[in-house]
Motif scaffolding. Structure first.
Motif, PDB file in Angstrom:
ATOM      1  N   UNK A  40      -1.795   2.143   1.950  1.00 38.25           N
ATOM      2  CA  UNK A  40      -1.685   1.236   1.179  1.00 38.25           C
ATOM      3  C   UNK A  40      -3.226   0.229   1.280  1.00 38.25           C
ATOM      4  N   UNK A  41      -3.605  -0.101   3.109  1.00 39.80           N
ATOM      5  CA  UNK A  41      -5.554  -0.699   2.773  1.00 39.80           C
ATOM      6  C   UNK A  41      -6.168   0.267   3.433  1.00 39.80           C
ATOM      7  N   UNK A  42      -7.740  -0.164   3.226  1.00 38.71           N
ATOM      8  CA  UNK A  42      -8.217   0.164   4.484  1.00 38.71           C
ATOM      9  C   UNK A  42      -8.449   0.132   6.015  1.00 38.71           C
ATOM     10  N   UNK A 120      -5.739   6.667  -2.267  1.00 32.66           N
ATOM     11  CA  UNK A 120      -4.348   7.061  -3.654  1.00 32.66           C
ATOM     12  C   UNK A 120      -4.031   5.203  -3.274  1.00 32.66           C
ATOM     13  N   UNK A 121      -5.303   4.236  -3.415  1.00 30.45           N
ATOM     14  CA  UNK A 121      -5.309   3.016  -3.199  1.00 30.45           C
ATOM     15  C   UNK A 121      -6.497   2.012  -3.394  1.00 30.45           C
ATOM     16  N   UNK A 122      -5.848   0.769  -4.081  1.00 27.60           N
ATOM     17  CA  UNK A 122      -7.628   0.416  -4.892  1.00 27.60           C
ATOM     18  C   UNK A 122      -8.317  -0.503  -2.992  1.00 27.60           C
ATOM     19  N   UNK A 123      -9.142   0.131  -2.396  1.00 30.27           N
ATOM     20  CA  UNK A 123      -9.324  -0.368  -1.511  1.00 30.27           C
ATOM     21  C   UNK A 123     -10.388  -1.651  -1.643  1.00 30.27           C
ATOM     22  N   UNK A 126     -14.756  -0.713  -0.587  1.00 30.17           N
ATOM     23  CA  UNK A 126     -14.900   1.056  -1.366  1.00 30.17           C
ATOM     24  C   UNK A 126     -16.242   1.363  -0.543  1.00 30.17           C
ATOM     25  N   UNK A 127     -17.103   0.790  -0.246  1.00 27.64           N
ATOM     26  CA  UNK A 127     -18.393   1.365   0.720  1.00 27.64           C
ATOM     27  C   UNK A 127     -18.203   1.960   2.223  1.00 27.64           C
ATOM     28  N   UNK A 128     -16.893   1.084   2.463  1.00 27.45           N
ATOM     29  CA  UNK A 128     -16.465   1.760   3.848  1.00 27.45           C
ATOM     30  C   UNK A 128     -15.494   3.401   3.645  1.00 27.45           C
ATOM     31  N   UNK A 129     -14.485   3.157   2.805  1.00 25.46           N
ATOM     32  CA  UNK A 129     -14.001   4.101   2.017  1.00 25.46           C
ATOM     33  C   UNK A 129     -14.763   5.276   1.650  1.00 25.46           C
ATOM     34  N   UNK A 130     -16.055   5.336   1.138  1.00 25.56           N
ATOM     35  CA  UNK A 130     -16.670   5.929   1.289  1.00 25.56           C
ATOM     36  C   UNK A 130     -17.406   6.736   2.559  1.00 25.56           C
ATOM     37  N   UNK A 131     -17.721   5.541   3.107  1.00 24.01           N
ATOM     38  CA  UNK A 131     -18.100   6.412   4.779  1.00 24.01           C
ATOM     39  C   UNK A 131     -17.635   6.559   5.031  1.00 24.01           C
TER      40      UNK A 131
END
Length: 526
Positions: A40-42, A120-123, A126-131
Motif C-alpha cells: 500500500x505504500x512506497x 497494486x497501489x498508487x505510488x 513512480x520513479x522509485x518503484x520503477x527503480x
C-alpha cells in the motif's frame, strides 16, 4: 502422545470456531502483515525489495566453496558435499545440488512475487518503484545465470506460481534462458542510475556487468565485449590502488566494487573469517585451502613463469620475487597471520597449522588470505566485510577475453589486461606486442586465475573453458626442506580430483525435483 496433543488442539480449535461469530476468520493477525494489506505504500515496496537482496548470495560458505570445487582450492573436510563434487562423487541426490537449486528458485519466486504485487497501489514516487523493479529483475537474472551455468536447460518462470503450477514446469532450452537474462539486464540497465544514494543497491553498472558476464558465459563474445565496454565507458569505476587492502574494511564500497553482498557486524554479519582462517587462529574450521596448482600460477615479478629457466625462481625460497598478488591472497610459509603470529605449516612444526596435526589443519601448507583482517580476529563469526560479486578488474578482463575470443584483437585488449596488472601495489610487467589469439587467450586466463582467486569465479571459468577434465588427479601442496635437508613436496595421497567430461559439465537435476515433477528430464550421464 505428541500426536494426540496435536489432535486435541485441532478439535479444541474447531470447537471454538463453531461458537465464534461468522467474521472471526476475517480478523487480521496481529503478529504479521497480511499480503492484502502490505502492498500500500512506497515504503512497503522498499522493504519487500530488501527481502530479495539476500538472494544475491546464499552465504559466505557458498561463496568460498565454489573455488574449493576447482583446481585452485581444496575442501578440507572430505565429508562435505563440496568435497564430493571435487572428486566427482556427487549425484542427483546430493544435498549440495538440491540446496543450490532450491535457493535459486526461492529467490526467483520471491522476485516474481515482488514484481507481481508492486504495482497494486498508487505510488507517491513512480520513479522509485520503477527503480526497485529494475533492481529485482537484476537479482532474478543473476539467479537464472547461475542455474544455466550449472544445470543447462532449466525451468524459466517469470510469474508467481502456485504449488500446482510449479510441479508442471518443463525445462526451457538454455539459449532461451540466455536470451531472457540478456533482455532483462538490458531493460534494467536502461532504468537504473549509475550511482545509488543508498550504499549496496544495484546500479546500471551492475546490470551491465552481469550482462557482460552472461554473454561471455553464453559465448556471445562480440556482444559481451560491447557490453563490458559500456561499463568501462560509464566512467564511474576504477581500480582500487591497493590490492593488498581491497578485501578489508578500508576498501569497503570503493570505486572498484560494482556489486557485492553487503554485511554488517552485529546486525547482518558473515562468518567468512571463521571459514577461511588458519587452524592455529581458530581451530575446527579452515574449510578451504589453496593448492600448489594455484600457487604455481603466480608468475615471478619479472613476468616469467616459475618453470622458465630465466625467471630467477629459487626452489629454496619459492615465494620470493613473485607476483605480489600471491602474498596478498595466500598465506605461505613465513607469512604474518592476522593475530601477529608467523605461519608455519611444515609437518612437525608444532603449530596448529602443521600439516597432518589435526583434521582441520591445512592439507596443502597454504591458507586463503583474502578477506582475513586483524579486526575480525577477536570474533571470527562477526565479520562485516562485504563479499564482492563483481568488480571493475573483472570487467576489464571480460572485455579483453571477449575481444580475444571474437578474434577482434587490438591494442585495447592489451590495455585492459595491463590496467589490471599495473595496479600500483601489483605492478607486473606490461604485456606488449602480442596479438596472437592462442597466446593472448592463455594470458587472460592466467590473469583471471590470479587476480580473481577465491572470489567464487574459478569453478565457472574452468567449466565454460571446457578444461576441467585436464585439471584432475592428485592435489599437491607446499614444497619445504625436510629434516634431512631435502626438498619435499606435499601430495594429498588418497584423494584424487575427478571430472567426467561426458557428464560433469552439467550438474544433475536434483532427484527430489524429478520425483515431484515428472515433466522434468535428467541431464546426460546422471
Amino acid at each position: 502422545m505428541k500426536y494426540l496433543k496435536h489432535i486435541l488442539l485441532i478439535i479444541l480449535a474447531g470447537t471454538l470456531c463453531t461458537n465464534c461469530e461468522d467474521n472471526f476468520l476475517d480478523t487480521p493477525p496481529n503478529d504479521r502483515i497480511v499480503s492484502e494489506k502490505f502492498w500500500s505504500t512506497d515504503n512497503d515496496a522498499i522493504l519487500a525489495s530488501n527481502a530479495i537482496y539476500p538472494y544475491l548470495l546464499q552465504d559466505a560458505m557458498t561463496y568460498a566453496m565454489w573455488d574449493g570445487m576447482s583446481d585452485i582450492g581444496h575442501v578440507t573436510l572430505q565429508w562435505r558435499q563440496e568435497s564430493l563434487v571435487e572428486k566427482g562423487a556427487h549425484n542427483a541426490a546430493s544435498s549440495k545440488i538440491a540446496q543450490v537449486w532450491a535457493f535459486a528458485y526461492e529467490g526467483i519466486q520471491g522476485a516474481n512475487l515482488f514484481l507481481a504485487n508492486v504495482d497494486n497501489f498508487e505510488p507517491a514516487d513512480p520513479a522509485l518503484i520503477d527503480r526497485l523493479k529494475a533492481e529485482i529483475r537484476v537479482i532474478r537474472a543473476k539467479l537464472y545465470m547461475d542455474l544455466a551455468m550449472l544445470f543447462g536447460d532449466v525451468p524459466l518462470s517469470t510469474s508467481e506460481l502456485t504449488l500446482e503450477e510449479s510441479l508442471e514446469l518443463t525445462r526451457t532450452p538454455i539459449e532461451e534462458v540466455w536470451n531472457f537474462i540478456s533482455s532483462e539486464l538490458t531493460a534494467a540497465a536502461d532504468v537504473l542510475p549509475t550511482t545509488q544514494s543508498e550504499t549496496g543497491r544495484i546500479t546500471k553498472g551492475a546490470a551491465l556487468g552481469l550482462k557482460a558476464r552472461a554473454l561471455l558465459y553464453a559465448k556471445r563474445y562480440e556482444k559481451a565485449a560491447v557490453t563490458a565496454k559500456e561499463v568501462i565507458d560509464l566512467g564511474v569505476y576504477s581500480l582500487y590502488p591497493s590490492y593488498e587492502n581491497m578485501f578489508g574494511y578500508a576498501a569497503q564500497n570503493s570505486n572498484e566494487v560494482i556489486l557485492d553482498r553487503q554485511f554488517t557486524q552485529n546486525v547482518n554479519a558473515s562468518n567468512i573469517y571463521d571459514i577461511l582462517t588458519p587452524n592455529s587462529i581458530w581451530p575446527q574450521r579452515n574449510d578451504l585451502v589453496p593448492t600448489k596448482q594455484c600457487v604455481d600460477m603466480y608468475k615471478m615479478a619479472n613476468g616469467l613463469d616459475i618453470m622458465d629457466p630465466l625467471s630467477g625462481f629459487d626452489p629454496n625460497n619459492p615465494y620470493t620475487g613473485r607476483d605480489p598478488r600471491l602474498g596478498y591472497s595466500i598465506f605461505t610459509l613465513g607469512s604474518v597471520l592476522p593475530n601477529g603470529q608467523i605461519y608455519d605449516p611444515r609437518p612437525n612444526s608444532g603449530t596448529g597449522d602443521a600439516i597432518g596435526s589435526s583434521e582441520n589443519s591445512t592439507y596443502s601448507g597454504f591458507n586463503v588470505k583474502k578477506y582475513l583482517t586483524p579486526e575480525d580476529n577477536p570474533d571470527p563469526n562477526n565479520c562485516g566485510i562485504n563479499l564482492i560479486l563483481l568488480r571493475y578488474a573483472d570487467v576489464l578482463l571480460m572485455y579483453a577475453e571477449s575481444k580475444i575470443e571474437a578474434n577482434d584483437i587490438d591494442q585495447s585488449v592489451l590495455d585492459a589486461i595491463n590496467e589490471v596488472r599495473g595496479r600500483p601495489d601489483v605492478n607486473m610487467p606490461a604485456i606488449s606486442g602480442i596479438f596472437d589469439q592462442a597466446e593472448l587467450r592463455q594470458i587472460v586466463r592466467d590473469e583471471r586465475a590470479v587476480e580473481l582467486a577465491f572470489e567464487g569465479l574459478r569453478y565457472f571459468d574452468i567449466r565454460r573453458w571446457r578444461i576441467a577434465e585436464d585439471l584432475t588427479g592428485i592435489i599437491y601442496g607446499m614444497t619445504y626442506e625436510n629434516e634431512e635437508g631435502d626438498l619435499t613436496t606435499i601430495a594429498l595421497t588418497g584423494f584424487d580430483v575427478s571430472f567426467n567430461k561426458d557428464r560433469d559439465y552439467l550438474w544433475p537435476i536434483p532427484f527430489n525435483e524429478l520425483v515431484l515433477n515428472p515433466n522434468l528430464t535428467q541431464n546426460p550421464g546422471w
